[in-house]
Design a protein around this motif. Structure first.
Motif, short mmCIF file in Angstrom:
data_model
loop_
_atom_site.label_atom_id
_atom_site.label_comp_id
_atom_site.label_asym_id
_atom_site.label_seq_id
_atom_site.Cartn_x
_atom_site.Cartn_y
_atom_site.Cartn_z
N ILE A 1 53.63 10.97 61.44
CA ILE A 1 54.75 10.11 61.83
C ILE A 1 54.63 9.67 63.29
CG2 ILE A 1 57.25 10.02 62.16
CD1 ILE A 1 57.50 11.95 59.79
N LEU A 2 54.32 10.62 64.17
CA LEU A 2 54.23 10.29 65.60
C LEU A 2 53.06 9.36 65.89
CD1 LEU A 2 55.04 13.70 67.36
CD2 LEU A 2 56.56 11.78 66.88
N PHE B 1 61.63 14.19 65.68
CA PHE B 1 60.39 14.66 65.07
C PHE B 1 59.61 15.56 66.03
CE2 PHE B 1 61.21 10.57 62.91
CZ PHE B 1 61.31 11.03 61.61
N VAL B 2 59.63 15.22 67.32
CA VAL B 2 58.90 16.05 68.30
C VAL B 2 59.44 17.47 68.30
CG1 VAL B 2 58.45 16.36 70.76
CG2 VAL B 2 58.30 14.09 69.75
N ASP B 3 60.74 17.64 68.13
CA ASP B 3 61.36 18.96 68.18
C ASP B 3 60.93 19.87 67.03
OD1 ASP B 3 62.68 18.24 70.47
OD2 ASP B 3 64.56 17.72 69.47
N VAL B 4 60.39 19.30 65.95
CA VAL B 4 60.04 20.13 64.78
C VAL B 4 58.54 20.14 64.53
CG1 VAL B 4 62.28 19.67 63.76
CG2 VAL B 4 60.36 18.21 63.15
N ILE B 5 57.74 19.70 65.49
CA ILE B 5 56.30 19.58 65.25
C ILE B 5 55.64 20.94 65.05
CG2 ILE B 5 55.65 19.61 67.70
CD1 ILE B 5 53.52 17.47 66.96
N THR B 6 56.19 22.00 65.66
CA THR B 6 55.58 23.33 65.50
C THR B 6 55.74 23.85 64.07
OG1 THR B 6 57.63 24.34 66.31
CG2 THR B 6 55.87 23.95 67.92
N HIS B 7 56.79 23.44 63.38
CA HIS B 7 57.03 23.90 62.01
C HIS B 7 56.36 23.01 60.97
CE1 HIS B 7 59.89 26.76 63.62
NE2 HIS B 7 60.55 25.78 64.22
N PHE B 8 56.19 21.74 61.27
CA PHE B 8 55.58 20.80 60.33
C PHE B 8 54.51 19.98 61.06
CE2 PHE B 8 59.98 21.57 59.17
CZ PHE B 8 59.90 21.92 57.82
N PRO B 9 53.43 20.63 61.50
CA PRO B 9 52.46 19.92 62.36
C PRO B 9 51.79 18.74 61.68
CG PRO B 9 51.61 22.06 61.64
CD PRO B 9 53.04 22.02 61.23
N ASP B 10 51.39 18.88 60.42
CA ASP B 10 50.65 17.80 59.77
C ASP B 10 51.54 16.58 59.50
OD1 ASP B 10 48.40 19.42 59.76
OD2 ASP B 10 48.84 20.24 57.77
N LEU C 1 62.81 19.13 59.47
CA LEU C 1 62.13 17.85 59.27
C LEU C 1 62.99 16.94 58.41
CD1 LEU C 1 59.74 15.97 59.56
CD2 LEU C 1 58.62 17.16 57.66
N GLY C 2 63.66 17.53 57.42
CA GLY C 2 64.54 16.73 56.57
C GLY C 2 65.67 16.10 57.36
N CYS C 3 66.23 16.85 58.31
CA CYS C 3 67.30 16.31 59.15
C CYS C 3 66.78 15.15 60.01
CB CYS C 3 67.86 17.41 60.03
SG CYS C 3 68.78 18.68 59.15
N ALA C 4 65.56 15.30 60.52
CA ALA C 4 64.98 14.23 61.34
C ALA C 4 64.75 12.98 60.50
CB ALA C 4 63.66 14.70 61.96
N LEU C 5 64.27 13.16 59.25
CA LEU C 5 64.04 12.01 58.38
C LEU C 5 65.36 11.36 57.98
CD1 LEU C 5 61.20 13.44 56.10
CD2 LEU C 5 61.00 11.60 57.78
N ARG C 6 66.38 12.18 57.69
CA ARG C 6 67.67 11.60 57.32
C ARG C 6 68.29 10.84 58.47
NH1 ARG C 6 71.40 15.00 56.53
NH2 ARG C 6 70.36 17.00 56.85
N TYR C 7 68.09 11.32 59.71
CA TYR C 7 68.57 10.59 60.90
C TYR C 7 67.91 9.22 60.98
CZ TYR C 7 69.39 9.50 65.85
OH TYR C 7 69.76 8.88 67.03
N PHE C 8 66.59 9.19 60.77
CA PHE C 8 65.85 7.92 60.86
C PHE C 8 66.30 6.96 59.76
CE2 PHE C 8 62.34 5.04 60.04
CZ PHE C 8 61.91 4.71 61.31
#
Length: 534
Positions: A368-369, A354-363, A426-433
């Motif tokens: 989540i963080l 999630f940290v890696d994609v915070i610039t694209h999906f800040p809100d 962000l979708g990839c991060a959510l699918r990983y989780f």
């Protein structure tokens, strides 16, 4: 026999100082009571100096004797003070070794006047007499070459009748650092090993530095001496490997490396029975925690992943031992195959997605963080309260599991509704989780499961430091030597002992080490040269 301490409180002392100052300024005489009070203060000062000089009083006891500290033997106050001391130590920084590391104390050298003594005539005024005051002090940190040559010349005599020779024996302190025919002492060999496999100082660089310092040592000589160290400490290393087989918890990870003469080999692919030509060289690292809470750090560099390294260790696990806990990332190459284990996954890896994609999906990521961070707060609370594994697991199940479920449901809802594109970052991060939710939440369902894999990742930095400086191992034999020494350095460091003295002792007592390596395990070694727990 020293005079007793006199209890003079601070207010009485301040009043006495004021009266003495007034009498001095106005040329007045002191009263008999003031003279007695002043005499008591001087006797106390003299006694305190004497006892401090003779080292027969502790600072704590001195504070009590002087009335500075009012102590109580009541259990409640003692417990309160003990907890306050523990909190003070925690604020300094948590120790992973179970106790604070004791640094080397400076050598104390006393310097006395050659021509003056207590009671001597003052050399300045030739009237007064000299008396002792508090000594001056200088802490001097000196520098020197790590390796200093010493030429020991032994006197030899010969009989003029039979021709027999008599050679003067070497002092005990010389023989304690090596045999009579040994050029490089145990201490020099230990330093060479620590410089290379902890400080990341390659063999050629050690040789270059020593040439600058006036002691010419070649890179090949340094390697030869380091190999002697590996041979002498190997029995203890093997004992650690044997103990690691029955550990209760394992941190597991690996990092890439390079061996110049490594050729591709036919080896089973991970999680498959098919043979495959493999050439990838990795250094695998393990931190095995025993039932007695000792940490064993082991490294292995070869063609293969961390999963194969843990397999080689678990093969020797006792059949009656319970299922071990394996903490790793989600790579299939890190999963053991020879034993049934409790597989837990690293939450730091999931959070990093999630940290890696915070610039694209800040809100979205901020939400989540923020929730995810509460889990580490909960874990810190369990550590502060020194909870037992069962209590810690119950606490996480009550406070952290709902947060994990909330993040999972939030991700599933956003993916199913299309609010988050499945193939987006962000979708990839959510699918990983979501995919690894069971392993990520394992710390809430099993006793003793850790939250993340950060400890072994930090330990692998020792390997990375050496790799960045030396870039490669030339042979598999050289890589094995590095694994043995690095494992011993890391394990001894986790035990909180002086690694330099530890390595020197293992070499000096190599015969006893081979006969009884268990006695020389790091936690059996006291932080004093040559001293071991019986």
């Amino acid at each position: 026999m020293s005079q007793p301490f006199t209890d003079i409180d601070s207010k009485a002392l301040e009043a006495l100082i004021a009266r003495v100052t007034e009498a001095k300024d106005n040329h007045l005489a002191l009263s008999a009571s003031d003279c007695q009070l002043l005499l008591n203060a001087l006797v106390t000062l003299s006694t305190m100096q004497s006892r401090l000089a003779n080292h027969d009083v502790t600072v704590h006891k001195l504070r009590k004797l002087l009335g500075i500290e009012k102590s109580s033997e009541g259990l409640g106050k003692l417990l309160k003070k003990s907890k306050a001391e523990q909190q003070r130590k925690k604020k300094k920084g948590p120790s992973s070794k179970g106790e604070d590391f004791t640094p080397t104390k400076p050598k104390v050298v006393m310097h006395s006047h050659a021509d003056l003594a207590k009671g001597a005539l003052c050399p300045e005024c030739q009237i007064g007499r000299m008396y002792k005051r508090e000594p001056g002090s200088l802490l001097r940190i000196t520098g020197q070459s790590p390796f200093t040559p010493e030429q020991h010349v032994m006197e030899r005599l010969r009989c003029n009748a039979c021709g027999a020779y008599a050679t003067a024996p070497l002092p005990a302190e010389v023989l304690s650092d090596g045999d009579s025919n040994q050029k490089y002492g145990y201490s020099a060999r230990a330093l060479m090993a620590i410089y290379k496999y902890f400080a990341g100082l390659p063999f050629y660089r050690q040789g270059s530095i020593q040439k600058l310092l006036g002691v010419n040592i070649t890179a090949s000589t340094v390697f030869d001496q380091v190999e002697y160290v590996a041979n002498d400490i190997y029995p203890v290393y093997q004992a650690l490997v044997n103990l690691a087989a029955d550990a209760v918890h394992y941190y597991l990870d690996d990092t890439t490396h390079r061996i110049l003469d490594a050729k591709p080999i036919e080896k089973k692919a991970r999680n498959s029975d098919k043979m495959k030509s493999r050439c990838g060289v990795y250094t695998s690292g393990i931190i095995a925690t025993t039932l007695e809470h000792h940490s064993i750090v082991l490294f292995e560099t070869n063609i293969g992943h961390a999963g194969e390294f843990i397999d080689s260790i678990l093969q020797h696990r006792h059949k009656n031992s319970p299922k071990p806990i394996i903490m790793s990332d989600a790579l299939s190459s890190n999963r053991p195959t020879v034993r049934v284990v409790i597989g837990s996954l690293c939450n730091s890896h999931a959070r990093r997605q999630f940290v890696d994609v915070i610039t694209h999906f800040p809100d979205e990521v901020e939400h989540i963080l923020t929730r995810y961070a509460e889990i580490w707060v909960n874990d810190a609370h369990t550590l502060e309260q020194q909870m037992l594994p069962s209590a810690r697991q119950a606490y996480h199940q009550q406070h952290s599991l709902p947060i994990m479920e909330e993040i999972k449901l939030w991700g599933e809802e956003h993916l199913s509704s299309g609010k988050v594109e499945s193939n987006s970052s962000l979708g990839c991060a959510l699918r990983y989780f979501i995919k690894h939710y069971e392993g990520l939440s394992c710390f809430c369902t099993f006793d003793g499961v850790k939250l993340d894999n950060n400890l072994i990742e930090a330990m692998l930095k020792i390997i990375v430091r050496d790799r960045k400086n030396a870039m490669f191992h030339k042979t598999l034999h050289g890589a094995t030597i590095g694994d043995i020494i690095t494992s011993m350095i890391a394990s001894a460091s986790e035990a909180g002992i002086n690694v330099f003295e530890y390595f020197t002792t293992l070499q000096r007592e190599k015969v006893q080490v081979r006969a009884n390596p268990e006695r020389y395990l790091p936690w059996n070694y006291l932080d004093q040269p040559g001293s071991l727990v019986n």
